[in-house]
Scaffold this active site. Structure first.
Site, mmCIF file in Angstrom:
data_model
loop_
_atom_site.group_PDB
_atom_site.id
_atom_site.type_symbol
_atom_site.label_atom_id
_atom_site.label_comp_id
_atom_site.label_asym_id
_atom_site.label_seq_id
_atom_site.Cartn_x
_atom_site.Cartn_y
_atom_site.Cartn_z
ATOM 1 N N ARG A 1 0.840 -1.210 0.000
ATOM 2 C CA ARG A 1 0.000 0.000 0.000
ATOM 3 C C ARG A 1 0.876 1.261 0.000
ATOM 4 N NH1 ARG A 1 -0.985 4.913 1.634
ATOM 5 N NH2 ARG A 1 -0.460 4.348 3.772
ATOM 6 N N ASP A 2 1.420 1.610 1.160
ATOM 7 C CA ASP A 2 2.228 2.837 1.238
ATOM 8 C C ASP A 2 3.433 2.725 0.309
ATOM 9 O OD1 ASP A 2 2.808 5.340 2.114
ATOM 10 O OD2 ASP A 2 3.641 4.753 4.038
ATOM 11 N N HIS B 1 4.462 4.676 12.559
ATOM 12 C CA HIS B 1 4.631 4.517 11.108
ATOM 13 C C HIS B 1 5.735 5.497 10.686
ATOM 14 C CE1 HIS B 1 3.112 4.054 6.889
ATOM 15 N NE2 HIS B 1 3.644 5.250 6.781
ATOM 16 N N HIS C 1 9.092 6.874 8.423
ATOM 17 C CA HIS C 1 9.802 6.906 7.138
ATOM 18 C C HIS C 1 11.270 7.231 7.408
ATOM 19 C CE1 HIS C 1 6.549 6.856 3.954
ATOM 20 N NE2 HIS C 1 5.872 6.780 5.085
ATOM 21 N N CYS D 1 5.977 10.078 -0.594
ATOM 22 C CA CYS D 1 4.826 10.942 -0.313
ATOM 23 C C CYS D 1 4.615 11.821 -1.535
ATOM 24 C CB CYS D 1 5.074 11.804 0.926
ATOM 25 S SG CYS D 1 3.811 13.064 1.199
ATOM 26 N N ASN E 1 9.302 4.086 3.610
ATOM 27 C CA ASN E 1 9.125 3.622 4.977
ATOM 28 C C ASN E 1 10.436 3.005 5.449
ATOM 29 O OD1 ASN E 1 5.955 3.637 5.347
ATOM 30 N ND2 ASN E 1 6.388 2.897 3.299
HETATM 31 ZN ZN ZN Z 1 3.827 6.403 5.050
#
Ligand code: ZN
Length: 308
Positions: free
Chosen positions: A11-12, A203, A205, A236, A245
């Site tokens: 996902r991310d 979460h 990065h 992002c 991440n």
């Molecule tokens: Zn993220």
């Protein structure tokens, strides 16, 4: 400590990948992570396919998974429309994403922070009706690409608003990788004090190389849940140059070396990280994928054994 890691690579990690990644590759990424020990995933996102074409196959990815019973599948549910789509799938946990800062909220969701909170009410209601668990994800909890360092008061205000809506689990996102350990400590301890009943997930990065230092800060406050992506993929859309991440293999290596349990097999993670690098056709940010061996044989196990 026993540490729980949520793999967010599909996902991310892939959300900002410019080239469409085939659905089968996303499914294989998850299957490989399961093989390496992952038991929690942020699988995909029910955003509008027009806004994020990379996530247009959300239903197909979830339907194509063949994973053990104990694997928890999360999906991002940005609004009621997304929730209605998620309700027809097997995603047990719905991740409701919003930005903590006004400018990031406008850029990301085209609404104010208060409007974003209000929009989640029907989503939480539907989650309850459907027997799914709503989880809040607070983007820009530490820094914002437009406003700089996020004021702690703003994080607390948003967290209280979300708690009032019924969220009992919150992911604190260092979306652009600006957090530093002292800020993580202050933010986490303030939230623990203000909302002791809320489960916190970090979460992080690695944009500025501080993600593992920030994990260390979280560990010292008893935070046992973290998110990461295989190979350290991710970014992002509103922060060009923001890297991914924290890499799952780097996080697991660090946690094992510090004597924590994750349930992951580090050797398999590295093998699958290299596979992912081949699939995406480029070198990935994860350090362990490139690190030279230490000692003569079985370098990764060696590091783990050396520290017990
Ligand atoms: Zn993220």
């Amino acid at each position: 400590m026993k540490i729980e890691i949520t793999e967010v690579g599909s996902r991310d990690g892939l959300q900002n990948e410019p080239v469409p990644v085939p659905t089968e590759t996303k499914i294989e990424l998850i299957h490989r992570a399961v093989d390496a020990g992952a038991r929690r995933f942020e699988v995909t996102s029910f955003v509008s396919p027009r806004a994020v074409p990379q996530m247009a196959d959300a239903e197909a990815v979830l339907a194509g998974l063949d994973v053990p019973e104990d694997v928890v599948l999360q999906a991002l549910v940005p609004n009621l429309r997304g929730a209605e789509r998620a309700a027809k799938t097997r995603a047990q946990e719905w991740v409701c994403f919003l930005s903590v800062t006004e400018s990031h909220s406008q850029a990301n969701s085209n609404c104010s922070v208060d409007e974003a909170i209000a929009r989640l009410e029907p989503v939480v209601e539907l989650a309850r009706t459907e027997g799914r668990k709503p989880v809040a994800a607070l983007a820009a909890s530490f820094g914002c690409p437009f406003e700089g360092i996020t004021p702690l008061d703003q994080v607390l205000r948003v967290a209280r608003g979300l708690h009032d809506l019924g969220f009992e689990e919150m992911k604190l996102g260092d979306t652009i990788g600006t957090a530093i350990p002292s800020q993580v400590s202050v933010t986490v301890s303030s939230l623990q004090k203000a909302l002791p009943q809320v489960g916190l997930v970090l979460h992080l990065h690695d944009t500025r190389g501080l993600s593992l230092a920030n994990v260390m800060a979280g560990l010292s406050l008893g935070i046992t849940r973290y998110e990461s992506s295989l190979g350290g993929i991710g970014g992002c859309p509103f922060a060009p140059g923001a890297t991914g991440n924290v890499a799952t293999e780097d996080l697991v290596h660090f946690l094992h070396a510090e004597g924590h349990e994750t349930g992951f097999d580090l050797g398999k993670l590295v093998e699958h990280g290299r596979w992912l690098s081949e699939q995406l056709g480029r070198e990935l940010p994860g350090r362990l994928l490139k690190a030279p061996p230490i000692g003569a044989t079985q370098p990764l196990d060696g590091i783990e054994r050396a520290v017990g």
